[in-house]
Design an enzyme around this catalytic site. Structure first.
Site, PDB file in Angstrom:
ATOM      1  N   ARG A 162       7.719  -0.596  -0.413  1.00  0.00           N
ATOM      2  CA  ARG A 162       7.088  -1.564  -1.324  1.00  0.00           C
ATOM      3  C   ARG A 162       7.026  -1.041  -2.773  1.00  0.00           C
ATOM      4  O   ARG A 162       6.079  -1.328  -3.492  1.00  0.00           O
ATOM      5  CB  ARG A 162       5.682  -1.936  -0.838  1.00  0.00           C
ATOM      6  CG  ARG A 162       5.654  -2.595   0.528  1.00  0.00           C
ATOM      7  CD  ARG A 162       6.453  -3.894   0.588  1.00  0.00           C
ATOM      8  NE  ARG A 162       6.406  -4.484   1.912  1.00  0.00           N
ATOM      9  CZ  ARG A 162       7.315  -4.245   2.873  1.00  0.00           C
ATOM     10  NH1 ARG A 162       8.329  -3.436   2.636  1.00  0.00           N
ATOM     11  NH2 ARG A 162       7.203  -4.799   4.043  1.00  0.00           N
ATOM     12  N   SER A 217       0.777 -10.026   2.987  1.00  0.00           N
ATOM     13  CA  SER A 217      -0.066  -8.881   3.330  1.00  0.00           C
ATOM     14  C   SER A 217      -0.945  -8.494   2.144  1.00  0.00           C
ATOM     15  O   SER A 217      -0.448  -8.297   1.033  1.00  0.00           O
ATOM     16  CB  SER A 217       0.792  -7.690   3.733  1.00  0.00           C
ATOM     17  OG  SER A 217       1.518  -7.977   4.907  1.00  0.00           O
ATOM     18  N   GLU A 295      -1.478  -4.631  -1.819  1.00  0.00           N
ATOM     19  CA  GLU A 295      -0.065  -4.937  -2.028  1.00  0.00           C
ATOM     20  C   GLU A 295       0.069  -6.075  -3.038  1.00  0.00           C
ATOM     21  O   GLU A 295       1.081  -6.208  -3.716  1.00  0.00           O
ATOM     22  CB  GLU A 295       0.592  -5.312  -0.698  1.00  0.00           C
ATOM     23  CG  GLU A 295       2.081  -5.484  -0.751  1.00  0.00           C
ATOM     24  CD  GLU A 295       2.711  -5.575   0.620  1.00  0.00           C
ATOM     25  OE1 GLU A 295       3.589  -6.429   0.803  1.00  0.00           O
ATOM     26  OE2 GLU A 295       2.347  -4.799   1.517  1.00  0.00           O
TER      27      GLU A 295
END
Length: 303
Positions: A162, A217, A295
């Site tokens: 990520r 998420s 995130e």
């Protein structure tokens, strides 16, 4: 470029919340982007590059700056042959993944369910079901605020879980090139790829609150779990173990389907979502001694 003022950001985010952007620009080519950057310089305002807004929380007060969204030339897919593609940053990731899959190329077909743009996917190194966008990426082209184009080889992109170098580079992603493996080289057919994608989509539908406004998420996967569960790295596990599934603050709720999703059950504010995420972090830290990291990207000023 197409310019508007005081554009409600709730219209441009999957959470369906957020106050107005002082200026909102649609840039359809490099010249439009240069003009938008010049406006930011002239007004001495910050700017933000917006994809599909599927991983973004905008403050209720909005953003005192310029939001730039890419369109037009930035939405093109060019087939270079033999599994090589040049793709504009505004292209929906799902469109590119499906396009390549139908031509018999693997590598990113499992990412077709991710709702963001190609640029956003590169920026975050989006991934799902064992595939990541950075794996098959060969180059990324960016533009700086002076209008100069830069080409970055994959080795320079800093792809990780990520993350990518573009989160700190200060340049705007405008396109990327890819080299995808032929399905036949892996002993698979297009039908096999379609079946794998269908399985992924079914899992996504069964395990995620797709029918409610959310931003995917909320927290990143952990590098290591708690002392008594060191191999458990899913944030949703720890959130559920604190008993927070279904917990609400205002119109924001920890999803009853997947604990690592915060959803807008109706009438939520950005403050509701932010406060609930902080509460979840605090409860998990208190119970397990681990820190969850968001995130979701934040835009604007939060209390």
């Amino acid at each position: 470029m197409i310019l508007s003022e005081n554009e409600p950001m709730c219209k441009h985010t999957s959470f369906k919340v957020g106050g107005p952007a002082r200026y909102f620009v649609k840039a359809e080519n490099a010249d439009d982007l240069k003009e938008a950057f010049a406006l930011a310089h002239e007004k001495a305002l910050p700017y933000f590059i917006l994809g599909n807004g599927t991983n973004l929380l905008v403050a209720d007060k909005g953003f005192d700056g310029i939001v730039i969204t890419l369109a037009g030339k930035f939405s093109e897919i060019n087939d270079l042959g033999n599994g090589a593609f040049h793709v504009g940053a505004a292209t929906p990731l799902g469109r590119f993944a499906r396009n390549a899959m139908k031509q018999g190329f693997a590598g990113i077909h499992k990412l077709a369910g991710i709702p963001g743009t190609l640029g956003g996917a590169i920026y975050m190194n989006a991934g799902a079901y064992g595939q990541e966008i950075g794996t098959c990426c060969t180059t990324v082209t960016t533009i700086d605020t002076d209008g100069n184009l830069h080409e970055h080889a994959a080795s320079e992109c800093g792809f990780g879980y990520r993350q990518s170098a573009f989160q700190k580079l200060g340049e705007t992603i405008v396109s990327a090139t890819f080299q995808l493996p032929a399905a036949s080289a892996e002993g698979k057919t297009v039908a096999d790829l379609e079946a794998e994608l269908a399985e992924c989509m079914a899992k996504r539908k069964a395990s995620q609150p797709l029918n409610m406004p959310n931003a995917g998420s909320t927290f990143k996967r952990l590098s290591a779990g708690a002392a008594d569960t060191p191999t458990q790295i899913a944030p949703g596990y720890y959130i559920e173990q604190t008993g927070l599934k279904g917990y609400r603050m205002g119109g924001a709720e920890v999803s009853t389907v997947h604990a690592n999703f915060i959803v807008n059950v109706g009438g939520a504010t950005a403050a509701d979502i932010m406060n609930l995420s902080k509460f979840v972090q605090a409860r998990v830290a208190e119970k397990f001694g681990i820190q969850l990291h968001r995130e979701i990207i934040l835009l604007g000023e939060f209390e």
